[in-house]
Design a protein around this motif. Structure first.
Motif, PDB file in Angstrom:
ATOM      1  N   LYS A  84       0.835  -1.201   0.000  1.00 29.52           N
ATOM      2  CA  LYS A  84       0.000   0.000   0.000  1.00 29.52           C
ATOM      3  C   LYS A  84       0.875   1.258   0.000  1.00 29.52           C
ATOM      4  CE  LYS A  84      -3.766  -0.160   0.091  1.00 29.52           C
ATOM      5  NZ  LYS A  84      -4.802  -0.126  -0.975  1.00 29.52           N
ATOM      6  N   PHE A  85       2.007   1.200   0.679  1.00 26.52           N
ATOM      7  CA  PHE A  85       2.948   2.327   0.677  1.00 26.52           C
ATOM      8  C   PHE A  85       3.421   2.635  -0.747  1.00 26.52           C
ATOM      9  CE2 PHE A  85       7.371   3.757   0.667  1.00 26.52           C
ATOM     10  CZ  PHE A  85       7.294   4.908   1.435  1.00 26.52           C
ATOM     11  N   ILE A  86       3.755   1.598  -1.500  1.00 26.66           N
ATOM     12  CA  ILE A  86       4.186   1.791  -2.886  1.00 26.66           C
ATOM     13  C   ILE A  86       3.038   2.334  -3.734  1.00 26.66           C
ATOM     14  CG2 ILE A  86       5.074   0.638  -4.939  1.00 26.66           C
ATOM     15  CD1 ILE A  86       7.089   0.887  -2.673  1.00 26.66           C
ATOM     16  N   LEU A  87       1.843   1.785  -3.516  1.00 30.73           N
ATOM     17  CA  LEU A  87       0.685   2.203  -4.311  1.00 30.73           C
ATOM     18  C   LEU A  87       0.335   3.666  -4.052  1.00 30.73           C
ATOM     19  CD1 LEU A  87      -1.587   1.362  -6.245  1.00 30.73           C
ATOM     20  CD2 LEU A  87      -2.948   0.737  -4.235  1.00 30.73           C
ATOM     21  N   VAL A  88       0.284   4.054  -2.782  1.00 33.91           N
ATOM     22  CA  VAL A  88      -0.066   5.440  -2.455  1.00 33.91           C
ATOM     23  C   VAL A  88       1.044   6.393  -2.888  1.00 33.91           C
ATOM     24  CG1 VAL A  88      -0.621   7.014  -0.558  1.00 33.91           C
ATOM     25  CG2 VAL A  88      -1.527   4.694  -0.549  1.00 33.91           C
ATOM     26  N   LEU A 109       3.702  11.701  -1.058  1.00 32.53           N
ATOM     27  CA  LEU A 109       4.612  12.843  -0.932  1.00 32.53           C
ATOM     28  C   LEU A 109       3.832  14.137  -0.733  1.00 32.53           C
ATOM     29  CD1 LEU A 109       7.460  14.027  -1.057  1.00 32.53           C
ATOM     30  CD2 LEU A 109       7.210  14.167  -3.556  1.00 32.53           C
ATOM     31  N   GLU A 110       2.738  14.297  -1.447  1.00 32.64           N
ATOM     32  CA  GLU A 110       1.926  15.513  -1.296  1.00 32.64           C
ATOM     33  C   GLU A 110       1.259  15.553   0.072  1.00 32.64           C
ATOM     34  OE1 GLU A 110       0.652  16.230  -5.966  1.00 32.64           O
ATOM     35  OE2 GLU A 110      -0.541  14.899  -4.711  1.00 32.64           O
ATOM     36  N   HIS A 111       0.742  14.430   0.535  1.00 29.83           N
ATOM     37  CA  HIS A 111       0.171  14.377   1.880  1.00 29.83           C
ATOM     38  C   HIS A 111       1.233  14.712   2.932  1.00 29.83           C
ATOM     39  CE1 HIS A 111      -3.795  12.894   0.876  1.00 29.83           C
ATOM     40  NE2 HIS A 111      -3.308  11.835   0.236  1.00 29.83           N
ATOM     41  N   THR A 112       2.427  14.161   2.751  1.00 24.57           N
ATOM     42  CA  THR A 112       3.488  14.355   3.744  1.00 24.57           C
ATOM     43  C   THR A 112       3.961  15.797   3.783  1.00 24.57           C
ATOM     44  OG1 THR A 112       4.218  12.062   3.438  1.00 24.57           O
ATOM     45  CG2 THR A 112       5.760  13.570   4.485  1.00 24.57           C
ATOM     46  N   THR A 113       4.226  16.383   2.624  1.00 25.05           N
ATOM     47  CA  THR A 113       4.712  17.765   2.586  1.00 25.05           C
ATOM     48  C   THR A 113       3.680  18.734   3.161  1.00 25.05           C
ATOM     49  OG1 THR A 113       3.962  17.908   0.280  1.00 25.05           O
ATOM     50  CG2 THR A 113       6.278  17.403   0.662  1.00 25.05           C
ATOM     51  N   THR A 114       2.413  18.476   2.920  1.00 20.24           N
ATOM     52  CA  THR A 114       1.370  19.341   3.468  1.00 20.24           C
ATOM     53  C   THR A 114       1.351  19.271   4.985  1.00 20.24           C
ATOM     54  OG1 THR A 114      -0.010  19.054   1.493  1.00 20.24           O
ATOM     55  CG2 THR A 114      -1.109  19.813   3.507  1.00 20.24           C
ATOM     56  N   ILE A 130      -2.413   2.158   9.062  1.00 22.97           N
ATOM     57  CA  ILE A 130      -1.140   1.786   9.676  1.00 22.97           C
ATOM     58  C   ILE A 130       0.027   2.421   8.927  1.00 22.97           C
ATOM     59  CG2 ILE A 130       0.413  -0.154  10.143  1.00 22.97           C
ATOM     60  CD1 ILE A 130      -2.015  -1.823  10.761  1.00 22.97           C
ATOM     61  N   MET A 131      -0.062   2.480   7.611  1.00 25.52           N
ATOM     62  CA  MET A 131       0.993   3.120   6.833  1.00 25.52           C
ATOM     63  C   MET A 131       1.131   4.591   7.212  1.00 25.52           C
ATOM     64  SD  MET A 131       1.130   3.963   2.801  1.00 25.52           S
ATOM     65  CE  MET A 131      -0.037   5.273   3.167  1.00 25.52           C
ATOM     66  N   GLY A 132      -0.010   5.294   7.347  1.00 22.63           N
ATOM     67  CA  GLY A 132       0.032   6.689   7.739  1.00 22.63           C
ATOM     68  C   GLY A 132       0.601   6.883   9.134  1.00 22.63           C
TER      69      GLY A 132
END
Length: 271
Positions: free
Chosen positions: A59-63, A74-79, A240-242
């Motif tokens: 799921k990490f690779i997919l997202v 990356l966009e979720h993380t930077t925000t 869990i990934m988040g």
């Protein structure tokens, strides 16, 4: 007889050294990961409640490539990083000077201590509706909510650091001809720096926990938004990934703060 090397405070009571602590921490992480793998591989827990490490990695690779909720990881993380660290920077700019003033001035302590101590125990969700009513549902309200959560522990830590200076140290500085400004900068502030670093580490931790609350309302991007959206669809692998991504960045920042503390405050624990 040759003088023996002085033991560190932790080692004096039989505590393991730094190398042993790192080894134990690494072994703990590996053990937990193996336990997670065994529990999911044997089917003791259903994937809905606890997906396997492989499912979370996939799921990490997919997202990361396709995205989730209209944005990539990356966009979720930077925000989220911009919200948390923007609020953290503002808290450092305002909370540290106010905390120092509270420590050296009775007037400042009387002005700032009551409101800080009043809202400090309140969970961010308690005053989130007021923040939305006052400032709307835009980006400012999200950053401001995180700022409030970080401000209180950081200001209290700065105040506590200033108040920890003994009166003997101040009198000794005055007896050596130091001015009031020199006493504040060379004695009081130096003594307060370790407490301020502790407050910064606590504050950023509170900021990460408040991130999810701030992204509950009218957010379209962010790690907290991603986790909350995934929970609505029972996508526990995304949840869990988040959580792992948030914990990773929080841990890296804490390591950075520990390193800066060792470099900038080499006298901590030695005086």
């Amino acid at each position: 007889m040759f003088a023996q090397k002085a033991a560190k405070p932790g080692e004096a009571f039989g505590a393991p050294g730094q190398g042993s602590a790192k080894t134990i921490a690494t072994a703990t992480v590996i053990t937990l990961f193996l336990l997670w793998f065994v529990v999911t591989a044997t089917g003791l827990v259903k994937p809905l409640f606890l997906p396997s490490p492989k499912a979370v990695f996939d799921k990490f690779i997919l997202v990361s490539t396709v995205g989730f909720g209209g944005s990539t990881l990356l966009e979720h993380t930077t925000t989220s990083l911009s919200r948390v660290f923007g609020a953290f920077a503002l808290a450092c700019i305002f909370a540290i000077p106010i905390g120092i003033l509270m420590g050296v001035s009775r007037v400042a302590r009387g002005l700032f201590d009551p409101p800080i101590e009043f809202y400090r125990p309140l969970p961010p969700l308690a005053y989130l509706p007021l923040v939305i009513i006052w400032f709307g549902i835009g980006e400012f309200s999200k950053v401001y909510l995180i700022f409030l959560a970080i401000f209180a522990p950081l200001a209290i830590a700065a105040r506590s650091g200033v108040r920890s200076v003994s009166i003997e140290q101040i009198h000794a500085a005055y007896s050596m001809g130091a001015t009031r400004i020199q006493v504040i900068t060379q004695v009081i502030l130096k003594a307060a720096v370790p407490e301020i670093f502790t407050g910064m580490r606590i504050g950023i931790g509170v900021g990460w926990t408040t991130l999810v609350a701030s992204e509950m309302v009218a957010a379209t991007r962010g790690l907290g938004y991603m986790v909350l959206s995934a929970s609505e669809f029972l996508a526990s692998d995304v949840v869990i990934m988040g959580i792992i991504v948030i914990g990773f960045f929080a841990f890296i920042f804490d390591l950075l703060m520990r390193y800066l503390e060792r470099v900038l405050v080499p006298w901590k624990g030695k005086v």
